[in-house]
Design a protein around this motif. Sequence first.
Motif, PDB file in Angstrom:
ATOM      1  N   THR A  48       0.806  -1.223   0.000  1.00 26.69           N
ATOM      2  CA  THR A  48       0.000   0.000   0.000  1.00 26.69           C
ATOM      3  C   THR A  48       0.841   1.275   0.000  1.00 26.69           C
ATOM      4  O   THR A  48       0.285   2.369   0.003  1.00 26.69           O
ATOM      5  N   VAL A  49       2.174   1.117   0.012  1.00 25.42           N
ATOM      6  CA  VAL A  49       3.073   2.273  -0.008  1.00 25.42           C
ATOM      7  C   VAL A  49       4.146   1.999  -1.060  1.00 25.42           C
ATOM      8  O   VAL A  49       5.224   1.478  -0.744  1.00 25.42           O
ATOM      9  N   PRO A  50       3.866   2.309  -2.329  1.00 27.99           N
ATOM     10  CA  PRO A  50       4.822   2.021  -3.387  1.00 27.99           C
ATOM     11  C   PRO A  50       6.200   2.629  -3.096  1.00 27.99           C
ATOM     12  O   PRO A  50       6.307   3.759  -2.619  1.00 27.99           O
ATOM     13  N   GLY A  51       7.229   1.825  -3.355  1.00 28.35           N
ATOM     14  CA  GLY A  51       8.596   2.290  -3.166  1.00 28.35           C
ATOM     15  C   GLY A  51       9.130   2.114  -1.755  1.00 28.35           C
ATOM     16  O   GLY A  51      10.280   2.421  -1.484  1.00 28.35           O
ATOM     17  N   LYS A  52       8.295   1.623  -0.832  1.00 29.61           N
ATOM     18  CA  LYS A  52       8.723   1.419   0.556  1.00 29.61           C
ATOM     19  C   LYS A  52       8.715  -0.072   0.895  1.00 29.61           C
ATOM     20  O   LYS A  52       7.905  -0.839   0.384  1.00 29.61           O
ATOM     21  N   SER A  53       9.630  -0.449   1.799  1.00 28.72           N
ATOM     22  CA  SER A  53       9.719  -1.829   2.261  1.00 28.72           C
ATOM     23  C   SER A  53       9.854  -1.870   3.767  1.00 28.72           C
ATOM     24  O   SER A  53      10.284  -0.897   4.389  1.00 28.72           O
ATOM     25  N   ALA A  74      18.720   7.623   4.819  1.00 32.80           N
ATOM     26  CA  ALA A  74      17.934   8.821   5.155  1.00 32.80           C
ATOM     27  C   ALA A  74      16.430   8.553   5.138  1.00 32.80           C
ATOM     28  O   ALA A  74      15.664   9.281   5.761  1.00 32.80           O
ATOM     29  N   SER A  75      15.997   7.499   4.465  1.00 35.26           N
ATOM     30  CA  SER A  75      14.567   7.186   4.384  1.00 35.26           C
ATOM     31  C   SER A  75      14.084   6.314   5.543  1.00 35.26           C
ATOM     32  O   SER A  75      12.888   6.099   5.693  1.00 35.26           O
ATOM     33  N   ALA A  76      14.998   5.805   6.369  1.00 34.51           N
ATOM     34  CA  ALA A  76      14.654   4.754   7.333  1.00 34.51           C
ATOM     35  C   ALA A  76      14.059   5.279   8.632  1.00 34.51           C
ATOM     36  O   ALA A  76      14.644   6.106   9.322  1.00 34.51           O
ATOM     37  N   PHE A  77      12.885   4.748   8.989  1.00 34.94           N
ATOM     38  CA  PHE A  77      12.300   4.887  10.321  1.00 34.94           C
ATOM     39  C   PHE A  77      12.514   3.546  10.993  1.00 34.94           C
ATOM     40  O   PHE A  77      12.229   2.490  10.401  1.00 34.94           O
ATOM     41  N   ILE A  78      13.010   3.542  12.241  1.00 38.29           N
ATOM     42  CA  ILE A  78      13.420   2.300  12.887  1.00 38.29           C
ATOM     43  C   ILE A  78      12.744   2.129  14.236  1.00 38.29           C
ATOM     44  O   ILE A  78      12.686   3.064  15.038  1.00 38.29           O
ATOM     45  N   SER A 104      12.155  -0.936  24.287  1.00 36.91           N
ATOM     46  CA  SER A 104      12.339  -0.563  22.882  1.00 36.91           C
ATOM     47  C   SER A 104      12.558   0.932  22.732  1.00 36.91           C
ATOM     48  O   SER A 104      12.346   1.703  23.670  1.00 36.91           O
ATOM     49  N   TRP A 105      12.958   1.338  21.529  1.00 37.19           N
ATOM     50  CA  TRP A 105      13.129   2.748  21.170  1.00 37.19           C
ATOM     51  C   TRP A 105      12.924   2.896  19.668  1.00 37.19           C
ATOM     52  O   TRP A 105      12.824   1.894  18.956  1.00 37.19           O
ATOM     53  N   THR A 106      12.821   4.126  19.222  1.00 39.25           N
ATOM     54  CA  THR A 106      12.707   4.399  17.786  1.00 39.25           C
ATOM     55  C   THR A 106      13.837   5.331  17.355  1.00 39.25           C
ATOM     56  O   THR A 106      14.399   6.065  18.164  1.00 39.25           O
ATOM     57  N   GLU A 107      14.127   5.288  16.076  1.00 39.29           N
ATOM     58  CA  GLU A 107      15.078   6.204  15.461  1.00 39.29           C
ATOM     59  C   GLU A 107      14.395   6.829  14.250  1.00 39.29           C
ATOM     60  O   GLU A 107      13.766   6.133  13.453  1.00 39.29           O
ATOM     61  N   GLN A 108      14.523   8.134  14.144  1.00 36.97           N
ATOM     62  CA  GLN A 108      13.923   8.880  13.042  1.00 36.97           C
ATOM     63  C   GLN A 108      14.862   8.884  11.832  1.00 36.97           C
ATOM     64  O   GLN A 108      16.078   8.706  11.983  1.00 36.97           O
ATOM     65  N   LEU A 131      12.779  -1.845  10.228  1.00 36.64           N
ATOM     66  CA  LEU A 131      12.964  -0.624   9.461  1.00 36.64           C
ATOM     67  C   LEU A 131      11.895  -0.494   8.390  1.00 36.64           C
ATOM     68  O   LEU A 131      11.574  -1.473   7.705  1.00 36.64           O
ATOM     69  N   VAL A 132      11.351   0.702   8.237  1.00 38.62           N
ATOM     70  CA  VAL A 132      10.529   1.050   7.081  1.00 38.62           C
ATOM     71  C   VAL A 132      11.388   2.030   6.302  1.00 38.62           C
ATOM     72  O   VAL A 132      11.790   3.069   6.835  1.00 38.62           O
ATOM     73  N   LEU A 133      11.692   1.688   5.047  1.00 38.40           N
ATOM     74  CA  LEU A 133      12.616   2.495   4.270  1.00 38.40           C
ATOM     75  C   LEU A 133      12.346   2.353   2.787  1.00 38.40           C
ATOM     76  O   LEU A 133      11.543   1.513   2.370  1.00 38.40           O
TER      77      LEU A 133
END
Length: 145
Positions: A48-53, A74-78, A104-108, A131-133
Amino acid sequence: MKRILCSPPGLLPCLLIVATLPFGSVRADEAQFKNAKVTLVYEHELPTVPGKSLRAVLVEYGPGGASPSHRHPASAFIYARVLEGAIRSKVNDAPEQTYQAGESWTEQPGDHHQVSANASTTTPAKLLAVLVLDTNDHQIVIPDK
């Protein structure tokens, strides 16, 4: 590649199950890792989000193990979760923190991960990083020069 279907509420348990599947190493430069292993355990393009994995990596630190100071694409949300032991982590200018199993934690996107290490010199530690990137971003750990 094997596909494993999970509903959103069951996503984390499913990722923990696939953490046992062998997908291969994703180290950028083995010489910079100290008693550490990073393994890609899951990868899937988001329909549902073309270009993202979505990618998941299992990070295993032996006693005293550590990763070099690094960034991610630079595209990665973790989202990272400690599975075993304790992990010392420092991101950007925030103070260093120690996360125990279950925390847990997140990285922008664009964050600088200055410290990522096993907090113990006697027992191993493991974390799962999800990762979503951008799908085209293949190197997920970019050590500082």
